[in-house]
Design an enzyme around this catalytic site. Structure first.
Site, PDB file in Angstrom:
ATOM      1  N   SER A 114       0.646   9.690  -0.050  1.00  0.00           N
ATOM      2  CA  SER A 114       2.043   8.948  -0.743  1.00  0.00           C
ATOM      3  C   SER A 114       1.465   8.737  -2.294  1.00  0.00           C
ATOM      4  CB  SER A 114       2.411   7.965  -0.175  1.00  0.00           C
ATOM      5  OG  SER A 114       2.727   8.035   1.415  1.00  0.00           O
ATOM      6  N   ARG A 169       0.694  -1.191   0.011  1.00  0.00           N
ATOM      7  CA  ARG A 169       0.089  -0.183   0.029  1.00  0.00           C
ATOM      8  C   ARG A 169       1.026   1.104  -0.147  1.00  0.00           C
ATOM      9  NH1 ARG A 169      -1.113   2.443   5.045  1.00  0.00           N
ATOM     10  NH2 ARG A 169      -3.383   2.883   4.362  1.00  0.00           N
ATOM     11  N   LEU A 170       0.451   2.255  -0.509  1.00  0.00           N
ATOM     12  CA  LEU A 170       0.746   3.663  -0.251  1.00  0.00           C
ATOM     13  C   LEU A 170      -0.203   4.346   0.249  1.00  0.00           C
ATOM     14  CD1 LEU A 170       2.558   4.103  -3.860  1.00  0.00           C
ATOM     15  CD2 LEU A 170       3.697   3.964  -1.516  1.00  0.00           C
ATOM     16  N   ASP A 171       0.377   5.295   1.329  1.00  0.00           N
ATOM     17  CA  ASP A 171      -0.826   6.106   1.859  1.00  0.00           C
ATOM     18  C   ASP A 171      -1.443   7.310   1.060  1.00  0.00           C
ATOM     19  OD1 ASP A 171       0.043   5.160   4.668  1.00  0.00           O
ATOM     20  OD2 ASP A 171       1.495   6.579   4.827  1.00  0.00           O
ATOM     21  N   TYR A 172      -2.684   7.628   1.786  1.00  0.00           N
ATOM     22  CA  TYR A 172      -3.381   8.515   0.783  1.00  0.00           C
ATOM     23  C   TYR A 172      -2.627   9.774   0.273  1.00  0.00           C
ATOM     24  CZ  TYR A 172      -7.290  11.828   0.112  1.00  0.00           C
ATOM     25  OH  TYR A 172      -8.185  12.610  -0.479  1.00  0.00           O
TER      26      TYR A 172
END
Length: 317
Positions: free
Chosen positions: A119, A114-117
């Site tokens: 990122s 995942r990549l943060d919102y």
């Protein structure tokens, strides 16, 4: 060949969470959550026990009331350059945009990791649970490369702190390497390389050192990079090419002489004085904490309000 492969598969039984992941519903780890939550049925009976095995030939598996069939799945692999302000999920209860809004395809795929919102950068999407596991599991040592812009000046002491990592509730968080890429008047670009990539690992390491992140971008997984792929754009990649790029053979063993991602950006020696950062505040200053992710939008709103009030006062004068 496909018929022979299907006949061989029919005689197999595999773990339920692997079956779900290989059908492209979600990752193997999240498939375990679905099972524990009672959202999975096998032959019309709810199954909550992890490790339950299912037959590819005779068992009927349903997730959230929808039947899934591994024998009808063709694996696909997608490289996406995720922009900021997109959720790395299949759906969002708050109605925010997700990465699925960027990929208008009929096949069911899920994000690898995942990549943060807030990122951005390289995100792999697939319906191949085994491939996703190889990329994410630390034993396969697939390096992920990130470019991170932080507030303030990073000196030698802070750089060493970031390299040393931290001890957290879920183990040791220690990057493979950290280096300075560029010094701006009040910010610094860093490169982080990770082999594992636990949840919010870079942000947690930075916060422990008192450093606040402005931007975080994943630029490569193995030797697969986002070079030439614009934000919001995506492209298909073959399994053979993906395995080559991440340095793994079909059987899961490490590829001899595997290629590694080499950035064209040279390291900056923080021991030398920088004219650009002559008046820069040190990066662990508490003045920067207001820009951290958890209060980022609140801070932006306050800045906008302050500017609006200032402009209104000028108009009145």
């Amino acid at each position: 060949m496909r018929q022979i492969k299907d006949e061989a598969m029919k005689s197999q039984s595999i773990r339920l969470q692997k079956y779900i992941a290989d059908c492209g519903v979600t990752s193997r780890r999240k498939a375990e959550d679905l099972i524990v939550q009672g959202r999975v049925k096998v032959n019309d009976k709810v199954v909550k026990e992890l490790g339950t095995k299912v037959s590819l030939e005779g068992d009927v598996v349903m997730v959230d009331g929808e039947m899934i069939d591994l024998l009808s799945v063709d694996h696909i692999y997608i490289a996406l350059n995720k922009p900021r302000s997109y959720m790395t999920t299949l759906s969002d209860p708050e109605g925010r945009k997700t990465v699925m809004d960027l990929i208008p395809i009929k096949q069911r795929v899920f994000p690898v990791g995942r990549l943060d919102y807030l990122s951005e950068g390289l995100l792999l999407m697939t319906n191949d649970g085994d491939m996703a596991n190889m990329i994410m599991h630390p034993k396969f040592e697939v390096t992920k490369v990130y470019e991170v812009k932080v507030f303030g000046r990073v000196n030698e002491m802070l750089l060493n702190k970031l390299k040393a990592g931290i001890v957290s509730h879920d183990g040791i968080l220690k990057p493979k390497s950290v280096r300075v890429l560029e010094q701006l008047p009040q910010k610094t670009w860093l490169e982080f390389r990770l082999n594992e990539g636990k949840n919010r690992e870079i942000r947690r390491i930075c916060e422990a050192a008192g450093v606040t992140i402005d931007k975080l971008r994943r630029v490569a997984i193995g030797n697969l990079s986002i070079d030439g792929l614009q934000p919001g754009r995506w492209e298909y990649i073959t399994k053979a090419e993906l395995l080559k790029k991440i340095g793994i053979n079909k059987d899961g063993s490490k590829r001899a002489n595997a290629e590694v991602y080499v950035s064209q950006k040279r390291s900056v020696d923080v021991k030398k004085s920088s004219k650009k950062q002559k008046n820069a505040t040190i990066a662990d200053s508490k003045d920067f904490t207001k820009f951290r992710k958890e209060i980022y939008f609140e801070t932006l709103d306050n800045i906008k309000k302050t500017k609006a009030i200032s402009a209104q006062k000028k108009t009145q004068k």
